[in-house]
Design an enzyme around this catalytic site. Structure first.
Site, mmCIF file in Angstrom:
data_model
loop_
_atom_site.group_PDB
_atom_site.id
_atom_site.type_symbol
_atom_site.label_atom_id
_atom_site.label_comp_id
_atom_site.label_asym_id
_atom_site.label_seq_id
_atom_site.Cartn_x
_atom_site.Cartn_y
_atom_site.Cartn_z
ATOM 1 C CG HIS A 185 3.585 11.319 -29.450
ATOM 2 N ND1 HIS A 185 4.320 10.614 -30.361
ATOM 3 C CD2 HIS A 185 2.355 10.734 -29.450
ATOM 4 C CE1 HIS A 185 3.577 9.646 -30.884
ATOM 5 N NE2 HIS A 185 2.382 9.705 -30.340
ATOM 6 C CD GLU B 237 7.131 11.992 -31.544
ATOM 7 O OE1 GLU B 237 6.949 11.131 -30.660
ATOM 8 O OE2 GLU B 237 6.224 12.383 -32.306
HETATM 9 P P1 NAD Z 1 -7.315 4.026 -38.179
HETATM 10 O O1 NAD Z 1 -6.581 2.845 -38.703
HETATM 11 O O2 NAD Z 1 -8.612 3.820 -37.504
HETATM 12 O O3 NAD Z 1 -7.558 5.076 -39.363
HETATM 13 C C1 NAD Z 1 -6.597 5.387 -40.309
HETATM 14 C C2 NAD Z 1 -7.324 5.739 -41.600
HETATM 15 O O4 NAD Z 1 -6.340 6.162 -42.543
HETATM 16 C C3 NAD Z 1 -8.066 4.550 -42.226
HETATM 17 O O5 NAD Z 1 -9.393 4.920 -42.501
HETATM 18 C C4 NAD Z 1 -7.270 4.263 -43.506
HETATM 19 O O6 NAD Z 1 -8.088 3.782 -44.555
HETATM 20 C C5 NAD Z 1 -6.706 5.623 -43.819
HETATM 21 N N1 NAD Z 1 -5.540 5.597 -44.685
HETATM 22 C C6 NAD Z 1 -4.516 4.715 -44.696
HETATM 23 N N2 NAD Z 1 -3.627 5.023 -45.659
HETATM 24 C C7 NAD Z 1 -4.092 6.138 -46.266
HETATM 25 C C8 NAD Z 1 -3.622 6.947 -47.331
HETATM 26 N N3 NAD Z 1 -2.489 6.661 -47.962
HETATM 27 N N4 NAD Z 1 -4.376 8.002 -47.686
HETATM 28 C C9 NAD Z 1 -5.541 8.279 -47.076
HETATM 29 N N5 NAD Z 1 -6.036 7.552 -46.053
HETATM 30 C C10 NAD Z 1 -5.320 6.503 -45.646
HETATM 31 O O7 NAD Z 1 -6.265 4.784 -37.228
HETATM 32 P P2 NAD Z 1 -6.601 5.814 -36.056
HETATM 33 O O8 NAD Z 1 -6.777 5.072 -34.788
HETATM 34 O O9 NAD Z 1 -7.631 6.745 -36.507
HETATM 35 O O10 NAD Z 1 -5.184 6.549 -35.952
HETATM 36 C C11 NAD Z 1 -4.768 7.462 -36.941
HETATM 37 C C12 NAD Z 1 -3.359 7.941 -36.657
HETATM 38 O O11 NAD Z 1 -3.273 8.538 -35.357
HETATM 39 C C13 NAD Z 1 -2.288 6.866 -36.674
HETATM 40 O O12 NAD Z 1 -1.137 7.393 -37.328
HETATM 41 C C14 NAD Z 1 -1.918 6.688 -35.244
HETATM 42 O O13 NAD Z 1 -0.601 6.242 -35.116
HETATM 43 C C15 NAD Z 1 -2.091 8.097 -34.741
HETATM 44 N N6 NAD Z 1 -2.244 8.201 -33.294
HETATM 45 C C16 NAD Z 1 -1.596 9.206 -32.648
HETATM 46 C C17 NAD Z 1 -1.725 9.340 -31.276
HETATM 47 C C18 NAD Z 1 -1.045 10.456 -30.534
HETATM 48 O O14 NAD Z 1 -0.676 10.263 -29.399
HETATM 49 N N7 NAD Z 1 -0.874 11.607 -31.155
HETATM 50 C C19 NAD Z 1 -2.507 8.411 -30.560
HETATM 51 C C20 NAD Z 1 -3.175 7.427 -31.263
HETATM 52 C C21 NAD Z 1 -3.046 7.313 -32.631
#
Ligand code: NAD
Length: 310
Positions: free
Chosen positions: A281, A260
């Site tokens: 992003h 990025e």
């Molecule tokens: P969260 O921790 O609430 O949820 C993640 C889920 O993924 C959990 O339910 C977990 O059990 C599951 N998980 C973990 N490993 C796994 C695997 N190997 N297979 C299947 N499921 C699996 O997180 P969230 O707040 O929902 O965030 C999710 C993603 O979004 C993260 O990668 C975070 O970094 C990303 N994110 C991106 C932005 C953006 O600006 N685009 C902003 C916030 C979060």
């Protein structure tokens, strides 16, 4: 208790800390060397992603009780060094949940109805009506990989679009919750084979690096769409490019990239495709998410330390 804030955070959280009796000093342009000198006077350090809180910073802060990260990632904090000193690390990963879930549908609708495509062409003087045949979301199957905070909010919004929702997660939800969210658990292979649209919401950890690789992409339906707003490394981008170029996949929506900004030739080729909608992003880039990153963190700091004597 004295808190030093070294990256810009929304003023509402700062005000909240002040009104709870914390002394807050702002030093948004502080250099690493200045931080090493100055941090010794503080009990709390609040950062976003810019400030590097490494072992040396922590060693220079004998009074430090907590490190607060307004937002999600903790990559800029040496968690091991903090743990050795019993320094509490607090963050606010809940803050961007709604913003990211809404962005998923923004990206998806943009791809489905060729909104970004038409916008680009009309600004270049064209009238691309005949090239803009799209599709409805109603009746489509949405596969959510990772049904955590964001995945669940995506599921709720999918219901309004009358989509069928499948999900896969390493931790299956209790039946009650599946019922109320109207989601059906399936194994990953089944999800990839059965979905018209797949959206990824897992954290980037060693187990999820290139989780969606060439073999997994091969399982997806012909003409289906992949959305990634999680972390770039979760998808093998080179393989994604291959599946888009050979016509197996119908499109992709991407907010996150392996680099990025994207810089490798295969990344630049990917983002140049007409059936790929990209954003830089921006998942957490809303007023509400920025405010929540600071206020949620402030509340956590207050509930952890208010009333405690030093
Ligand atoms: P969260 O921790 O609430 O949820 C993640 C889920 O993924 C959990 O339910 C977990 O059990 C599951 N998980 C973990 N490993 C796994 C695997 N190997 N297979 C299947 N499921 C699996 O997180 P969230 O707040 O929902 O965030 C999710 C993603 O979004 C993260 O990668 C975070 O970094 C990303 N994110 C991106 C932005 C953006 O600006 N685009 C902003 C916030 C979060």
């Amino acid at each position: 208790m004295k808190i030093l804030i070294t990256d810009p955070v929304h003023e509402d959280g700062i005000e909240r800390l002040k009104s709870a009796g914390f002394q807050v000093d702002l030093a948004y342009d502080i250099t690493y060397d200045e931080l090493v000198k100055r941090v010794k006077d503080y009990h709390g350090l609040v950062v976003r992603s810019r400030t590097k809180v490494d072992r040396a910073v922590i060693a220079s802060a004998p009074n430090l009780l907590f490190i607060g990260r307004a937002g999600v990632g903790l990559d800029n904090i040496d968690l091991e060094a903090a743990k050795e000193r019993n320094i509490i690390v607090l963050n606010s990963p809940e803050a961007p949940t709604i913003s990211v879930a809404e962005l998923v549908f923004g990206l998806l609708l943009s791809l489905a109805r060729k909104i970004a495509f038409c916008d680009r062409l009309m600004k270049a003087g064209e009238w691309p009506k005949k090239r803009a045949l799209g599709f409805e979301l109603k009746g489509k199957t949405l596969g959510i990989i990772g049904l955590g905070r964001i995945g669940r909010e995506v599921a709720k919004r999918a219901e309004a679009f009358e989509m069928k929702v499948l999900y896969y997660d390493v931790q299956r939800l209790p039946e009650e919750m599946e019922k109320s969210l109207k989601v059906q658990f399936v194994e990953l292979t089944e999800l990839l084979k059965s979905s018209d649209i797949v959206t990824v919401h897992v954290p980037l950890i060693p187990q999820t690096y290139h989780m969606i690789d060439d073999a997994k992409l091969s399982l997806m339906r012909k003409g289906s769409i992949l959305i990634n707003t999680s972390r770039g490394g979760v998808i093998d981008t080179k393989a994604l490019l291959k599946h888009l170029k050979n016509g197996h996949l119908g499109g992709a929506c991407l907010d996150v990239f392996e680099h990025e900004p994207p810089k490798e030739p295969w990344e630049l080729e990917l983002i140049s495709l007409d059936n790929v909608v990209v954003t830089s992003h921006i998942g957490a880039m809303t007023l509400e998410a920025q405010r929540a990153a600071s206020t949620i963190l402030a509340e956590k700091i207050i509930s952890t330390f208010k009333g405690k004597t030093l």
